[in-house]
Structure formats: C-alpha cells, structure tokens
Design an enzyme around this catalytic site. Structure first.
Site, PDB file in Angstrom:
ATOM      1  N   ASN B  69      31.641  37.390  42.851  1.00 22.32           N
ATOM      2  CA  ASN B  69      31.093  38.661  43.312  1.00 22.32           C
ATOM      3  C   ASN B  69      30.936  39.615  42.151  1.00 22.32           C
ATOM      4  OD1 ASN B  69      32.858  41.312  43.504  1.00 22.32           O
ATOM      5  ND2 ASN B  69      34.263  39.579  43.669  1.00 22.32           N
ATOM      6  N   CYS B 131      39.246  47.048  34.896  1.00 27.24           N
ATOM      7  CA  CYS B 131      38.001  47.774  34.608  1.00 27.24           C
ATOM      8  C   CYS B 131      37.830  47.995  33.107  1.00 27.24           C
ATOM      9  CB  CYS B 131      38.022  49.156  35.247  1.00 27.24           C
ATOM     10  SG  CYS B 131      38.647  49.154  36.878  1.00 27.24           S
ATOM     11  N   ASN B 193      43.830  39.146  39.469  1.00 31.29           N
ATOM     12  CA  ASN B 193      42.489  39.568  39.820  1.00 31.29           C
ATOM     13  C   ASN B 193      41.553  38.369  39.624  1.00 31.29           C
ATOM     14  OD1 ASN B 193      40.168  41.196  40.297  1.00 31.29           O
ATOM     15  ND2 ASN B 193      41.244  42.964  39.456  1.00 31.29           N
TER      16      ASN B 193
END
Lengths: 251, 304
Positions: B69, B131, B193
C-alpha cells in the site's frame, strides 16, 4: 438495518460462459435480498490471489445475480475457470449504487467492462417508465456483448468501437456530439478517460460510476480514495457512483 | 476470559488482539461484522498534525500472501480526529484506544503527543517513526538510532501516557534502535511496520503503484516480524506489541513466544474482516491444544 449490512455470502454457480473476447458472464444463485438498487458490487474471493476481486452486479432477480467480468490477470483467470455448480465466496452489499431519480428521460453511456452495471440500471429505469437512450462503446466487435439485451430495453441504442468493426468508428463521446445527446441526464460507467470526456461535454446532470484499485472494498484501508467537492470519498463506500456536481478528477 | 488477559504497562487488555493502525480506520468500518468491544484495544488510523490526502491512486498492489500500500497517511488531521472521530468512537467502543501519530519533523510529533496527553480515551500513544524527516534529508526517523532517540526524547517530555515507538523494519540494526528508544524513556515497542516493496505491470512495464514503492504487509512477512521481535526482546526490558503477517491464533502464539506481550493484526482484516474475531474465538482452543494455561505464560518462551 439488518438487511443493509455487509457480509460474507456463498453462491452456487449456475453458469460461467464466455460471451465475448476474454469476457465471461457468471450467473450465481444465493442470497440477493441485500440488492436494493443497481450499481453495487461484490468482492469475490479468489484462491489464486491474496486480495478479493471487486466486480459490479450486472443483473439480478429474486434468487440470482449475474456478473459480467473481463479476464485481466490471475484472479479473474481463476474465476473464469470455475464451473457450473461450484461455489464462490464473496463479501457483499458493497458500494452506494445508482440513484433512480431520473423522471422522464435518461442517457446511458457504457464503455467496455463499464457496461455491465448499466444493464440492471437500465432495466430498473425502464420499469419506472423512463425513456432510455443508450450508447455502448467497445474496443472492437469481438469485445462487444449485451447489445441485443440493451436493444430489448430501448429502440435508441447507439454502438461505437475504436476500430469501426461494430457500430460507428470512434468514442461514445463522438456519438453524444453527433446525435446531440448532450443535454439528457446521464448515467455512465467505463474507463476513466471516457468518464472525463462525458463529464466535460455533457451539459446535463449525471451519475458516474468510478473504477479504482481496492484493498478491502469496505472502507477500512483508504486505498481507493477519490477527491470530490465535498471532501475525500472512498470509492468502495461513498462510491463507486458519484454525481457530476461533486466529482473532481484526481490529476 | 481471565486466561487471555495481558498487560501493556498499566493498561490491562481483555486479550492480546489489536487491529493495526491503517487497517481499522477510526473504528466503525467493521460494525457490520462484529462488536469491536471484543478486541483487546484498537490502534487507530495514523494521524498527523495537519490533514493529509495521501498519495495519488493506485495505492494498492498485491503479491503471493501479501499486499503493498502507498496510502500515504491520509487522515483529517489530529484536531478533527480528537474533536470528531474520538467522540464518535466513544459511543461504540468502550475501552481505551491506541492513538497512532506520525510527523514529518520532530515539532509535529511533539505537538500531536502534547494534544493527546490529557485525553482519557487514549490508553497508549503509538509513535510511528517510519515517516521521512523532511527537515533533515528525508530519511526515515526510524532509520538510525540517533533520530529514533531524539523523537522519543522530545515526545517523552510532553506526556506521562505510555509511549510505544513503532519501528520500521527497513534497517540493519533494529535491536539497537529499540534500545535507543528505551534509553530515552519509551514505555514499549510496536513492531514491525511494513517492509518496502514494488510491483510492475507485466504488459506495460510500469509501476503498479503511482508512488512506485509501497509498504509490503501480509502473511508473507510473518517470519521477518518474528525474527525482529525475537532480536528486540533480547535487548530491551519494555513490552513489545508484535505486528507483521499475523492471521491466525497460531501466529499469535508464535509471536508471543518470540517476545510480544500483545499483537496487532493488519492486512488480514482487509482480506477477511472477521479475522480479529476469529482469532479471539480460536485462541482458547489453540491454547488448550498446546497446553497453555494463561497466555502471559508464553511471552518470550523462545528465549528460555
């Protein structure tokens, strides 16, 4: 409330027939009580792939529903090999569907694999007494399907193809211009460039059914977001049908 | 059921099963499938200080036993999430939640965490450090010990709530990074993650994801997650929430053997929306089969 819930259902395959180049019609028997309007879709489990395959409902009655799908990759290939009497599993009651709010006259504009959901829609509109003008566009004759079925619903059926092998050569938007169909309220489904063309040339209000790659199909992953004038919408929950007034093209 | 209860710091969960951030929205997309109150907790959709649309579609691709994704942290911004989403969620979900925050510089992380500090509904703040650090070269905050440590240190100053740092697996030294977070006051580690992947269209040769690369998740990554949780458990003394490829009660047991005190389920929810319910229902049966009396008995068993 209970009737509007998303759920997993199993269906028995009544038939799964090749009806055009790489294009299959699959008729399924099982619970269809949740189908309250045309334009909804189901997310079909395929053993060949991790994610389910979202496919719009082409037709339905009290006990069956019909899918028309094109083989694009391994998932739809797997589906095309399923035989009569075999079972398939799907997450059902997905998407918002078309609003049948047209009173007198409607223009139906379908392109390729966008044609199927417009069939049930056309039937429901005809039952309401709406006069239908129908434009169907295909790549070529060998890709075309359901033309005779649409002709049973209206005398005004225009066909276009990219190579002129069936109907008139050109795009559905060429037909709209040539026959002056630009001011009739419309319903459309097809490739994004076609939807953009229809949206830009029509002066009437319309409902557009979008296609987008999906993760879950029920609103959890945000994989299929589309920008609208009313904020960001999920094609799988708030769509796939959007109004011409709210739609904004992502690029 | 007493035997399924686990603890993350002072927060007691009815069971170790938590849907992972980004696969459960803000809690109400699964109401048609089951009552969310059966869950141990919920990790909400990753939230940033400012609203974000995220990446251009296509955002989804897939592979054998997994998916990619590139949603890109689409969210309405933390103010709207606190004022609207948490209020709506409180009506249908009566337990404490895990609030997942992301930032593109340290100030954004700090401001988000500060805003959450006095909200009773928030049981744990999960800090996603995968991030890019926009102010400092664009590398992920989670990619080295010093930037992971500096995020942890700064957010620690503005909250007394349990802080779990969510680690990126796209590193060569995940145990060192976990230790740096512990040293700066992290109360726990959430891991892992997504891995970074890409897929290309066979006919056109072009990337399937508009963003080219995306986060790779699903059952295919379970062994990577198990290995990393095992390594981190050896190095830290704070609880670990094990995440990555879990789709069954057996996977939960294995992840807890590796060292997890609780687990999160991500992609599997998207493929089968009933996954968390099935796993919670299956856990006592699987524990009977494996002669496990209490689930907490098995945390870190692989190390003993």
């Amino acid at each position: 409330m209970v009737f509007n819930m998303k759920k997993i259902e199993n269906y028995k395959i009544i038939h799964n027939n090749l009806i055009a180049k790489n294009t299959y019609e699959m008729k399924l028997e099982g619970n269809v009580g949740w189908i309250d309007k045309p334009g909804k879709f189901i997310n079909v489990s395929v053993d060949s792939n991790y994610l389910k395959r979202p496919i719009s409902i082409c037709d339905y009655d009290e006990t069956t529903l019909t899918l028309v799908y094109k083989v694009f990759g391994s998932g739809t290939k797997w589906l095309s090999n399923k035989k009569e009497n075999e079972k398939i599993e799907a997450l059902v009651n997905l998407g918002n569907g078309f609003e049948l709010n047209t009173e007198n006259e409607a223009l139906i504009i379908g392109g390729g694999v966008g044609v199927p959901p417009l069939y049930a829609l056309s039937k429901r509109l005809k039952e309401k007494g709406v006069k239908l003008t129908i434009i169907l566009g295909f790549t070529s004759k060998e890709d075309s399907f359901y033309i005779d079925k649409f002709k049973e619903l209206s005398e005004l059926v225009y066909i276009s193809s990219n190579d002129g092998s069936i109907g008139e050569i050109g795009f559905v938007s060429d037909i709209m211009i040539k026959y002056n169909l630009l001011d009739i309220p419309y319903y459309t489904c097809g490739p994004t460039p076609m939807l953009k063309a229809v949206h830009s040339i029509s002066t009437a209000k319309g409902q557009l059914s979008l296609e987008e790659r999906m993760g879950c199909g029920f609103g959890a992953c945000m994989g299929c977001s589309h920008k609208t004038k009313n904020g960001y919408k999920r094609v799988c929950v708030e769509g796939p049908v959007f109004t011409s007034e709210e739609i904004i093209w992502n690029d | 059921m007493e035997r399924l209860k686990v603890k993350l710091n002072n927060l007691e969960l009815d069971n170790p099963v938590i849907p992972a951030s980004g696969t459960y929205g803000f809690g109400y997309d699964y109401l048609d499938f089951y009552d969310p109150n059966i869950l141990g907790s919920i990790s909400l959709k990753g939230t940033t200080l400012h609203p974000r649309f995220g990446n251009v579609t296509p955002r989804i691709a897939e592979c054998h036993m997994g998916m990619l994704n590139s949603v890109g942290l689409q969210n309405p911004g933390i103010h709207k999430v606190i004022e609207e989403e948490l209020v709506k969620l409180d009506k249908i979900y009566h337990k404490k939640i895990i609030f997942n925050v992301s930032g593109f510089n340290i100030d954004e992380y700090v401001e988000c965490v500060r805003l959450l500090d006095n909200i009773d509904k928030v049981g744990i703040i999960e800090v996603n450090i995968s991030c890019p650090n926009v102010k400092d070269g664009g590398l992920s905050f989670g990619s080295d010990c010093s930037s992971a440590a500096s995020v942890t240190k700064e957010v620690r100053k503005v909250t007394t709530k349990p802080l779990f740092i969510k680690l990126s697996p796209n590193v060569s030294n995940i145990a060192d990074i976990a230790k740096s977070c512990e040293d700066e006051g992290a109360d726990g580690i959430s891991m892992i993650n997504t891995l970074i992947g890409a897929r290309f269209n066979l006919k056109t040769g072009k990337p399937i994801l508009h963003n080219v690369t995306g986060g790779f998740s699903g059952p295919a990554i379970l062994p990577v997650a198990l290995r990393m949780v095992y390594e981190v458990y050896e190095r830290v003394n704070i609880p670990i929430i094990g995440i990555g490829g879990i789709s069954s009660a057996y996977d939960v047991i294995e992840m807890m053997y590796a060292g997890a005190s609780a687990i999160q389920i991500g992609s599997s929810n998207l493929v089968d929306p009933y996954t968390c319910k099935k796993v919670i229902d299956d856990l006592p049966l699987v524990m009977d089969e494996l002669n496990i009396k209490k689930i907490t008995d098995i945390i870190g068993r692989a190390h003993k």
